[in-house]
Design an enzyme around this catalytic site. Structure first.
Site, mmCIF file in Angstrom:
data_model
loop_
_atom_site.group_PDB
_atom_site.id
_atom_site.type_symbol
_atom_site.label_atom_id
_atom_site.label_comp_id
_atom_site.label_asym_id
_atom_site.label_seq_id
_atom_site.Cartn_x
_atom_site.Cartn_y
_atom_site.Cartn_z
ATOM 1 N N SER A 90 48.967 -10.614 -47.989
ATOM 2 C CA SER A 90 49.486 -11.623 -47.057
ATOM 3 C C SER A 90 50.851 -11.227 -46.509
ATOM 4 O O SER A 90 51.431 -11.941 -45.698
ATOM 5 C CB SER A 90 49.567 -12.991 -47.738
ATOM 6 O OG SER A 90 50.294 -12.912 -48.948
ATOM 7 N N ASN A 125 51.598 -19.487 -57.729
ATOM 8 C CA ASN A 125 50.953 -20.686 -57.162
ATOM 9 C C ASN A 125 51.967 -21.779 -56.833
ATOM 10 O O ASN A 125 51.899 -22.395 -55.774
ATOM 11 C CB ASN A 125 49.886 -21.225 -58.120
ATOM 12 C CG ASN A 125 48.793 -20.201 -58.375
ATOM 13 O OD1 ASN A 125 48.710 -19.197 -57.664
ATOM 14 N ND2 ASN A 125 47.974 -20.437 -59.383
ATOM 15 N N THR A 159 44.363 -46.455 -12.723
ATOM 16 C CA THR A 159 43.411 -46.531 -13.832
ATOM 17 C C THR A 159 42.137 -45.910 -13.279
ATOM 18 O O THR A 159 41.867 -46.023 -12.074
ATOM 19 C CB THR A 159 43.140 -47.982 -14.284
ATOM 20 O OG1 THR A 159 42.515 -48.692 -13.210
ATOM 21 C CG2 THR A 159 44.429 -48.705 -14.664
ATOM 22 N N HIS A 160 41.393 -45.224 -14.130
ATOM 23 C CA HIS A 160 40.191 -44.479 -13.696
ATOM 24 C C HIS A 160 40.537 -43.470 -12.598
ATOM 25 O O HIS A 160 39.678 -43.111 -11.799
ATOM 26 C CB HIS A 160 39.099 -45.421 -13.187
ATOM 27 C CG HIS A 160 38.803 -46.566 -14.092
ATOM 28 N ND1 HIS A 160 37.806 -46.547 -15.036
ATOM 29 C CD2 HIS A 160 39.402 -47.779 -14.219
ATOM 30 C CE1 HIS A 160 37.786 -47.701 -15.696
ATOM 31 N NE2 HIS A 160 38.761 -48.464 -15.223
ATOM 32 N N SER A 180 50.256 -16.239 -6.258
ATOM 33 C CA SER A 180 48.957 -15.592 -6.405
ATOM 34 C C SER A 180 49.089 -14.162 -5.905
ATOM 35 O O SER A 180 49.882 -13.874 -5.017
ATOM 36 C CB SER A 180 47.928 -16.348 -5.572
ATOM 37 O OG SER A 180 46.847 -15.489 -5.249
ATOM 38 N N LYS A 190 50.224 -19.700 -2.230
ATOM 39 C CA LYS A 190 50.084 -20.383 -3.512
ATOM 40 C C LYS A 190 51.387 -20.521 -4.293
ATOM 41 O O LYS A 190 52.246 -19.649 -4.287
ATOM 42 C CB LYS A 190 49.090 -19.632 -4.397
ATOM 43 C CG LYS A 190 47.689 -19.656 -3.843
ATOM 44 C CD LYS A 190 46.927 -20.879 -4.249
ATOM 45 C CE LYS A 190 46.240 -20.605 -5.571
ATOM 46 N NZ LYS A 190 45.463 -21.743 -6.001
ATOM 47 N N ASN A 237 51.599 -21.882 -8.071
ATOM 48 C CA ASN A 237 50.746 -22.414 -9.136
ATOM 49 C C ASN A 237 51.558 -22.981 -10.310
ATOM 50 O O ASN A 237 52.550 -22.373 -10.719
ATOM 51 C CB ASN A 237 49.825 -21.315 -9.664
ATOM 52 C CG ASN A 237 48.849 -20.823 -8.593
ATOM 53 O OD1 ASN A 237 48.432 -21.608 -7.739
ATOM 54 N ND2 ASN A 237 48.517 -19.553 -8.646
ATOM 55 N N GLU A 282 49.792 -25.553 -16.924
ATOM 56 C CA GLU A 282 48.418 -25.175 -17.282
ATOM 57 C C GLU A 282 48.371 -24.503 -18.653
ATOM 58 O O GLU A 282 47.480 -24.754 -19.458
ATOM 59 C CB GLU A 282 47.852 -24.217 -16.234
ATOM 60 C CG GLU A 282 47.606 -24.863 -14.887
ATOM 61 C CD GLU A 282 47.233 -23.831 -13.832
ATOM 62 O OE1 GLU A 282 46.041 -23.520 -13.712
ATOM 63 O OE2 GLU A 282 48.135 -23.322 -13.157
ATOM 64 N N TYR A 318 44.590 -23.866 -57.537
ATOM 65 C CA TYR A 318 44.798 -22.875 -56.480
ATOM 66 C C TYR A 318 43.557 -22.007 -56.283
ATOM 67 O O TYR A 318 42.908 -21.607 -57.234
ATOM 68 C CB TYR A 318 46.012 -21.979 -56.800
ATOM 69 C CG TYR A 318 46.213 -20.894 -55.754
ATOM 70 C CD1 TYR A 318 46.896 -21.169 -54.577
ATOM 71 C CD2 TYR A 318 45.672 -19.612 -55.925
ATOM 72 C CE1 TYR A 318 47.042 -20.196 -53.591
ATOM 73 C CE2 TYR A 318 45.822 -18.639 -54.946
ATOM 74 C CZ TYR A 318 46.510 -18.944 -53.785
ATOM 75 O OH TYR A 318 46.654 -17.991 -52.816
ATOM 76 N N GLN A 363 45.534 -19.118 -48.934
ATOM 77 C CA GLN A 363 46.414 -18.172 -48.251
ATOM 78 C C GLN A 363 46.250 -18.286 -46.727
ATOM 79 O O GLN A 363 47.138 -17.904 -45.970
ATOM 80 C CB GLN A 363 46.078 -16.755 -48.732
ATOM 81 C CG GLN A 363 46.880 -15.659 -48.111
ATOM 82 C CD GLN A 363 46.783 -14.360 -48.902
ATOM 83 O OE1 GLN A 363 47.316 -14.273 -49.995
ATOM 84 N NE2 GLN A 363 46.082 -13.376 -48.373
ATOM 85 N N LYS A 389 48.852 -20.266 -43.951
ATOM 86 C CA LYS A 389 50.097 -19.826 -43.313
ATOM 87 C C LYS A 389 49.950 -19.420 -41.854
ATOM 88 O O LYS A 389 50.701 -19.892 -40.994
ATOM 89 C CB LYS A 389 50.716 -18.696 -44.154
ATOM 90 C CG LYS A 389 51.477 -19.258 -45.351
ATOM 91 C CD LYS A 389 51.957 -18.219 -46.310
ATOM 92 C CE LYS A 389 50.929 -17.841 -47.343
ATOM 93 N NZ LYS A 389 50.262 -18.958 -48.031
#
Ligand code: ARG
Length: 458
Positions: A23, A110, A155-156, A277, A283, A285, A290, A317, A322, A325
């Site tokens: 590890s 442990n 709404t919606h 772009s 563009k 963006n 995103e 344990y 392990q 992490k």
């Protein structure tokens, strides 16, 4: 590097299996916590007479030297080491000789790994809380700036009622304040010391777990040694807090993308937080928004991965653990980066007020207010609602708005109408009248801003 556990076997391991088991490539980032924990352990061993005070001093000096050398880059991590714990112990023994071999008395990897992770995540949680506070402060400042700017509330994803941009932004601040609260609550459960649980059963040595816990700034200790080494709830809680926080950032990101589209044009992002772009010259963006939205999926994955890893594990344990992490490190790293860029993006974002206002003026978002006006004239709400619906349909058909229907037209629907109807459907009035606690009026939003600033401490 020889195995610290060579004894029952000769410690020779298949090369691929050895790499698979190690590890160190990812737990080396726990070196500071590992060494700090070991220094407290050595001090406890000395204070309780399990080793001599002189030996404890040798260990502590040796450990602080290793910490310095790792900090400065004077020594590097040995890729052959199995994990950060065996790496530090090995170097210590090389440097201080026989005394080094006493450090691991009354301890196991442990409880050691649980300790290291708790120390690390305690700091990470504090850092994340600070970053959320910073962002909440930035969004609150924007809300203050735009507390009178009218936009359509949805709404919606259909235009619903007029709100202010400040009010809308403060909704996100409320989410962030809950994130801070959740993280602070999780921190309490992270801040419990597992050290002294040893492998699982506790120990025959006269240890003092409270001494160690206090030295390391813990609020309390794990009260059952089997639980102390088996518990990863604190990691899952933090991952889940981060997942919810990312969900909030992702919803915000989605709106940023919508608002900056040509269809909405409600906001303008600073060039510094957008990209162009390679082929379409026009563009601009919203990549940062995103990406934050995209990385939310990755953080959900981290949470799901560990939940799934833990679900079938017998006590105590197991090496499966392990896997905790990389998941939690990734989530912490990701959310911190997201918070940082998001803060910059919001801080430099500009509202295109006239577009918002124009969008609010279409779509009959004052129809509820028209109904409320008729309620004020004595109609029951459901009747007023129906009548207003008919008026909206009429206006739509005649390409008019509720603001520019003539009084005659209004009165053809009901004799209850008088000049006051124009006040009732005026957008500014619609907003100004919503003085209910938490509502969209400037005064209500100012209260929300004051509440947020008190918590953020800005
Ligand atoms: N590298 C291990 C982990 O991250 C440390 C604990 C190892 N304990 C053990 N008994 N092998 O979980």
């Amino acid at each position: 590097m020889a195995k610290i556990w060579a004894g029952r076997t000769d410690g020779a391991v298949d090369l691929a299996a050895d790499g698979f088991n190690s590890s160190l490539p990812f737990d080396k980032r726990l070196y500071r916590q590992d060494i700090t924990g070991s220094m407290a352990h050595a001090a406890m061993l000395g204070a309780t007479g399990i080793i001599t005070e002189a030996e404890a001093e040798v260990l502590i000096d040796g450990l602080s030297g290793i910490l310095e050398d790792l900090d400065s880059g004077k020594i590097d991590f040995d890729p052959a080491a199995e994990d950060i714990h065996s790496f530090v112990e090995q170097i210590l023994t090389e440097r201080v000789g026989e005394a080094g071999k006493k450090l691991h008395t009354a301890r196991s990897r442990n409880d050691q790994v649980a300790l290291d992770l708790r120390l690390y995540l305690r700091e990470e949680t504090d850092r994340i809380i600070e970053a959320v506070k910073l962002l909440a402060g930035t969004v609150t400042d924007k809300a203050e700036e735009y507390k009178s700017l009218i936009m359509p509330g949805y709404t919606h994803l259909q235009r619903a009622q007029p709100v202010t941009f400040g009010h809308h932004l403060m909704a996100y601040v409320m989410m962030l304040l809950r994130d801070i609260d959740r993280l602070s609550d999780t921190r309490r459960r992270i801040n419990v010391s597992p050290i002294g649980c040893c492998a699982l059963a506790g120990t025959t040595y006269p240890t003092d777990r409270f001494y160690e816990a206090e030295k390391l700034g813990f609020e309390g200790i794990a009260l059952n040694s089997i639980d102390g080494v088996s518990d990863r709830d604190f990691v899952l809680e933090l991952l889940s807090d981060i997942a919810v926080l990312m969900m909030h950032l992702s919803r915000f990101s989605e709106e940023i993308c919508l608002w900056s589209s040509f269809e909405f044009r409600f906001i303008e992002l600073s060039d510094a937080f957008t990209t162009g772009s390679s082929i379409m010259p026009q563009k601009k963006n919203p990549d940062i928004a995103e990406l934050v939205r995209g990385k939310t999926g990755r953080v959900y994955g981290d949470l799901m991965a560990l939940l799934t890893t833990m679900k079938g594990l017998p006590l105590a344990y197991n090496k499966d653990m392990q896997e905790d992490k990389e998941a939690v490190f990734d989530a912490c790293d990701t959310v911190k980066k997201c918070l940082e860029v998001f803060n910059g993006m919001i801080g430099t974002m500009k509202a295109l007020g006239s577009n918002m206002r124009a969008a609010a003026a279409g779509g009959f978002i004052n129809a509820t207010d028209l109904a409320d006006y008729l309620v004020g004239k004595g109609l029951p709400f459901r009747t007023a609602y129906k009548l207003s619906g008919g008026i909206v349909a009429y206006a739509q058909k005649n390409t008019k708005t509720l603001e520019n229907l003539s009084l005659e037209e209004y009165r053809s629907f009901s004799p209850l109408f008088d000049e006051g109807v124009y006040d009732a459907v005026d957008l500014d009035n619609c907003v100004a009248r919503r003085t209910s606690t938490g509502g969209t009026s400037v005064g209500s939003v100012e209260q929300q801003i004051a509440y947020a600033r008190e918590i953020i401490g800005a």
